[in-house]
Design an enzyme around this catalytic site. Sequence first.
Site, mmCIF file in Angstrom:
data_model
loop_
_atom_site.group_PDB
_atom_site.id
_atom_site.type_symbol
_atom_site.label_atom_id
_atom_site.label_comp_id
_atom_site.label_asym_id
_atom_site.label_seq_id
_atom_site.Cartn_x
_atom_site.Cartn_y
_atom_site.Cartn_z
ATOM 1 N N CYS A 79 0.998 -1.260 0.006
ATOM 2 C CA CYS A 79 0.059 -0.088 -0.180
ATOM 3 C C CYS A 79 0.926 1.159 -0.022
ATOM 4 C CB CYS A 79 -1.025 -0.171 1.277
ATOM 5 S SG CYS A 79 -2.463 1.123 0.868
ATOM 6 N N HIS A 172 -3.075 -5.388 1.364
ATOM 7 C CA HIS A 172 -2.375 -5.635 2.651
ATOM 8 C C HIS A 172 -2.471 -7.079 2.983
ATOM 9 C CE1 HIS A 172 -2.451 -1.201 4.294
ATOM 10 N NE2 HIS A 172 -3.317 -1.122 3.592
ATOM 11 N N GLU A 174 -0.874 -8.399 5.125
ATOM 12 C CA GLU A 174 -0.510 -8.714 6.831
ATOM 13 C C GLU A 174 -1.693 -9.102 7.309
ATOM 14 O OE1 GLU A 174 -0.659 -4.295 5.966
ATOM 15 O OE2 GLU A 174 -0.073 -5.959 4.963
#
Length: 192
Positions: A79, A172, A174
């Site tokens: 991002c 994202h 994660e």
Amino acid sequence: MPTIGVLALQGDVHEHQRMLQEAGATAVAVRRPAELDAVDALVIPGGESTTMWKLADIFDLLEPLRLRIKEGMPAYGSCAGMIMLADRIEDGIAGQQTVGGIDMVVRRNAFGRQVDSFESDLDFAGERVHAVFIRAPWVESIGGDVEVLAKCEPGSRIVAVRQGPLLATSFHPELTGDTRVHRYFVDMVREL
């Protein structure tokens, strides 16, 4: 086991550290040039790219980051991290700088505002992954040495790229609990 730093100025630092550890790396926070010098590779997390740039400058990390990347240090940006790794950006604030390294033009907040955030399944480097997009950028254009790893609707926009030791996603990984993107990066680091 490679030691991979996570730029700890802003963003999903702990989430990236957890995913890197699950992917087989030692993950450490990087806030100072000496900490940057001690890692094999770096993750630049999501967050706010203008704030990240300003903090990197305040912490005297901007030039050391540029130098390490120019020297071939593997780096992964998600991002805002994608924006930081772009050579050129669209819709940045006046004077906004990046670390650079990937021959691409990235448009900030391309998919819309916070309320336009969304999730989508997409093909990433031959794997089907679930992607979370939050005020996400997309890649407007790439140079000849940049490999496209993923596209997303609407408009078949480029959302993941690789150029040599550099990897970037506009989403994202994660936040999903799926370590495949982080494993891809850890494998890149091991191979280089």
